[in-house]
Design a protein around this motif. Sequence first.
Motif, PDB file in Angstrom:
ATOM      1  N   PHE A  84       0.840  -1.218   0.000  1.00  0.00           N
ATOM      2  CA  PHE A  84       0.000   0.000   0.000  1.00  0.00           C
ATOM      3  C   PHE A  84       0.868   1.259   0.000  1.00  0.00           C
ATOM      4  O   PHE A  84       0.625   2.203  -0.754  1.00  0.00           O
ATOM      5  N   GLY A  85       1.890   1.259   0.841  1.00  0.00           N
ATOM      6  CA  GLY A  85       2.747   2.441   0.932  1.00  0.00           C
ATOM      7  C   GLY A  85       3.463   2.743  -0.359  1.00  0.00           C
ATOM      8  O   GLY A  85       3.516   3.895  -0.810  1.00  0.00           O
ATOM      9  N   MET A  86       3.996   1.716  -1.010  1.00  0.00           N
ATOM     10  CA  MET A  86       4.728   1.949  -2.254  1.00  0.00           C
ATOM     11  C   MET A  86       3.798   2.445  -3.358  1.00  0.00           C
ATOM     12  O   MET A  86       4.138   3.353  -4.117  1.00  0.00           O
ATOM     13  N   LEU A  87       2.595   1.838  -3.452  1.00  0.00           N
ATOM     14  CA  LEU A  87       1.648   2.274  -4.484  1.00  0.00           C
ATOM     15  C   LEU A  87       1.173   3.702  -4.229  1.00  0.00           C
ATOM     16  O   LEU A  87       1.134   4.534  -5.144  1.00  0.00           O
ATOM     17  N   LEU A  88       0.820   3.989  -2.958  1.00  0.00           N
ATOM     18  CA  LEU A  88       0.305   5.323  -2.638  1.00  0.00           C
ATOM     19  C   LEU A  88       1.376   6.389  -2.843  1.00  0.00           C
ATOM     20  O   LEU A  88       1.151   7.411  -3.518  1.00  0.00           O
TER      21      LEU A  88
END
Length: 344
Positions: free
Chosen positions: A142-146
């Motif tokens: 989630f962090g990398m995509l966001l």
Amino acid sequence: MTLLESRRQRATRVASDAEHTSAEERRRRTRIRVTLGVLGLLSVLAVTAYLTYDVRGSWDYAMDLRSRQVGSLIVVGATVGASSLVFQTIAGSRILTPSVMGFDALYLLVQTVIVFFFGSTTFMLMGVGPRFLINAAVLLVFGMLLFRWLFGRSSRNLLVLVLVGIVIGSLFNSLTSLASRVLSPNDFLTLQDVMFASFNTVDADLLWIVAAVSVVGMLALVPLLRYLDVVDLGFDAAVALGVPYHRVVTLSLGVITLLVAVSTALVGPMLFLGLIVANLARQIIPSHRHTDLVIGSALVGVLCTVAGQFVVGHLLDNGTTLSVVVNLVGGIYFILLLMRTVRL
């Protein structure tokens, strides 16, 4: 006055100004080192007090329990402090942290979804290791995509970032609330136990793994720190000065995501801890160098978590939890920072 005398006087003034500037810089560097030394000393004293204060009964049992607790406090304080400060530099804002951008809300949603589909019995039998891996993996992705989406176009628009964080956090909180309402009473009570950060039941083997991952993440930040000094000036200035902006931001976001994911998966959500720690470090340490600021932020984080848990455990007699105190103080601090930013 001859031309030669005029040049001599000008050269004397330039030399005097340079000497004065150099002396000022030496005093400033000395003040920074003293500040970092004091923070380190206070952290050591806080850890010592936490380990040895009011020990009753078996010292072996007390040291085993308290060393695990203080280990998790040190890991969480240092990783949240360092990652939040670097994230603020990339975002170009002093009011944003990874937690404010929806990390903690996603953590709560993941726990709720697991209990919703598999039940509290399966959730408890799953064990801390598998639960940690699931939480860390979901938060990492989630962090990398966001962050890649937010910063992929060099966007540092504060309003957009705040709105995205509010929308994502609200969405995850709404889904969590919806799923919680249809749970059985036993499942809901089990879920409540993991809704708040806890340092009392940290698994020893898991703590060593998280500590090792955190050390690797911290070391990965070291070569990026001198570039972050320039990135703090903004995209245009950084590119003009020859800094590989996109590569530095991508690598930094990868490390930030790793640190936040493992610390959140270890103990649970600490929504405003990074906001408090990073801003305190910037106010205490008079430096723009991220080598000083990251070290200072990590030390402030350790001091806040260890001293805070000491106060909660011994002075408040565990009447509340550290996460509740941090969220209360941090929420008020966040509003004050937001109001000051709007006025500016």
